[in-house]
Design an enzyme around this catalytic site. Structure first.
Site, PDB file in Angstrom:
ATOM      1  N   ASP A 171      68.065  29.367  46.390  1.00 12.49           N
ATOM      2  CA  ASP A 171      68.133  30.193  47.604  1.00 12.49           C
ATOM      3  C   ASP A 171      69.148  29.522  48.542  1.00 12.49           C
ATOM      4  O   ASP A 171      68.818  28.528  49.171  1.00 12.49           O
ATOM      5  CB  ASP A 171      66.739  30.259  48.222  1.00 12.49           C
ATOM      6  CG  ASP A 171      66.703  30.932  49.580  1.00 12.49           C
ATOM      7  OD1 ASP A 171      67.653  31.685  49.889  1.00 12.49           O
ATOM      8  OD2 ASP A 171      65.754  30.682  50.347  1.00 12.49           O
ATOM      9  N   GLU A 199      71.260  30.577  57.787  1.00 13.35           N
ATOM     10  CA  GLU A 199      70.242  31.603  57.536  1.00 13.35           C
ATOM     11  C   GLU A 199      68.850  31.009  57.607  1.00 13.35           C
ATOM     12  O   GLU A 199      67.915  31.632  58.134  1.00 13.35           O
ATOM     13  CB  GLU A 199      70.478  32.228  56.154  1.00 13.35           C
ATOM     14  CG  GLU A 199      69.628  33.470  55.868  1.00 13.35           C
ATOM     15  CD  GLU A 199      68.303  33.162  55.182  1.00 13.35           C
ATOM     16  OE1 GLU A 199      67.514  34.096  54.982  1.00 13.35           O
ATOM     17  OE2 GLU A 199      68.042  31.976  54.850  1.00 13.35           O
ATOM     18  N   HIS A 310      62.429  26.878  48.207  1.00 13.68           N
ATOM     19  CA  HIS A 310      62.511  25.887  49.286  1.00 13.68           C
ATOM     20  C   HIS A 310      61.907  24.548  48.871  1.00 13.68           C
ATOM     21  O   HIS A 310      61.369  23.825  49.704  1.00 13.68           O
ATOM     22  CB  HIS A 310      61.827  26.396  50.563  1.00 13.68           C
ATOM     23  CG  HIS A 310      62.597  27.473  51.260  1.00 13.68           C
ATOM     24  ND1 HIS A 310      62.295  27.891  52.543  1.00 13.68           N
ATOM     25  CD2 HIS A 310      63.657  28.218  50.873  1.00 13.68           C
ATOM     26  CE1 HIS A 310      63.128  28.851  52.896  1.00 13.68           C
ATOM     27  NE2 HIS A 310      63.967  29.076  51.890  1.00 13.68           N
TER      28      HIS A 310
END
Length: 340
Positions: A171, A199, A310
């Site tokens: 990601d 982001e 994450h």
């Protein structure tokens, strides 16, 4: 695309310090670009002329940044106190290696035999963690790192199992890899390929990018949470690794344009591109800022399902990553009238 993705995942680029990925993007985009713009916050906007043009610009975007850590304090005995850059579950980082440039450290916590029963039943707090860089004193640590230094997880990029890829920063390096690969082809319509910053800390780069370009349509390429594990039932899994590209109709920051969602969904179906949608409203993407820019922007999204997102060891399927690229190509073809 997968070799490109591996290279991108290995680069360090925590939110606010995307320099390494930005340099890579600029180098690889230059041979195909008709124009390249950057801005004060660090976004990269690459224009490629297509066969036709729409009245307002078309944007396909992905974010360059990843989650990481930032040094907030140094103890007298040389340990680093830190904060997370972006949303990170403290449970997944204990014992993991982080790197501040050439300086490596291990994230630690109080030894289990020193904890109380109550502490063992609760989620560890970030304030209870520290980073051990091997220093023996504050001055020794300060010779290696400074307050405000960014760090990222130090994790190998590994293909394993039946077509899976393990890496940090899937990601959203999967989106960046798809954009760079898409840039190599002449698009059906004039297109801005945008690589955004920050982001993970509030969709910040997307806001300035959308204001500058004032697009009419935008497609956001992402990695999204997948929890299709043995003990997770029904809709709680959100989406599934190996289930194809994720086409969300809604998330925590955006209700996606219904007509664009249908256009992308039906286009993927006609081309035989495996797709799925989310079974639970969760997360958010750069679309959360883009769709509110100026007089409004019509947005949709395509994402790779990622397990353990994450974390230092995010996992995605190679086939799903390739489906993200295929969906992005479909979006441009459908907007340009090249239906199958």
């Amino acid at each position: 695309m997968i070799e490109l993705l591996k290279t991108l995942c290995a680069l360090p680029a925590p939110a606010g310090c995307e320099d390494a990925v930005r340099a890579f993007v600029l180098e690889h985009a230059a041979p195909y670009a008709d124009a390249i713009r950057t801005d004060a916050i660090g976004n990269v906007m690459v224009f490629r002329k297509g066969k036709t043009a729409l009245d307002r610009p078309v944007v396909v975007c992905a974010h360059m940044d990843e989650v990481g850590v930032i040094v907030k304090g140094i103890t007298e005995d040389g340990m680093l106190k830190f904060g997370f850059v972006g949303g990170v579950d403290p449970r997944v980082v204990i014992g993991r290696v982080v790197r501040f440039g050439a300086v490596a450290g291990v994230i630690g916590i109080k030894a289990v035999h020193l904890t109380t029963a109550a502490e063992r039943r609760t989620m560890p707090k970030t304030r209870d963690l520290y980073i051990d860089i091997g220093a023996t004193s504050r001055s020794a640590a300060e010779a290696q790192v400074s307050l405000g230094d960014y760090g990222v997880f130090d994790a190998a990029v590994v293909e394993f199992g039946d077509g899976l890829l393990k890496a940090k920063a899937l990601d959203d390096r999967v989106g960046c890899a798809a954009l760079l690969r898409l840039l190599e082809d002449e698009p059906p319509i004039d297109t801005w390929f945008c690589f955004t910053v920050q982001e993970e800390t509030g969709l910040r780069g997307a806001a300035s990018m959308a204001y500058a370009l004032d697009p009419g349509f935008a497609l956001v390429l992402e990695g999204t949470t997948a929890a299709n594990l043995a003990e997770v039932k029904d809709g709680k899994a959100v989406c599934a690794v190996r289930g194809g590209v994720v086409l969300p109709f809604m998330d925590g920051a955006t209700i996606y344009d219904a007509e664009l969602f249908a256009l992308l969904r039906d286009g993927c179906a006609r081309r035989g591109i495996p797709w799925q949608t989310k079974t639970r409203v969760s997360g958010g993407t750069d679309a959360g800022r883009i769709h509110r820019s100026r007089a409004g922007v019509r947005v949709c999204a395509a994402a790779a399902p990622v397990r353990y997102i994450h974390s230092p060891s995010s996992v995605a399927a190679v086939s799903d990553c390739e489906a993200v690229l295929a969906a992005a190509r479909t979006f441009l073809e459908e907007l340009g009238g090249e239906t199958e």
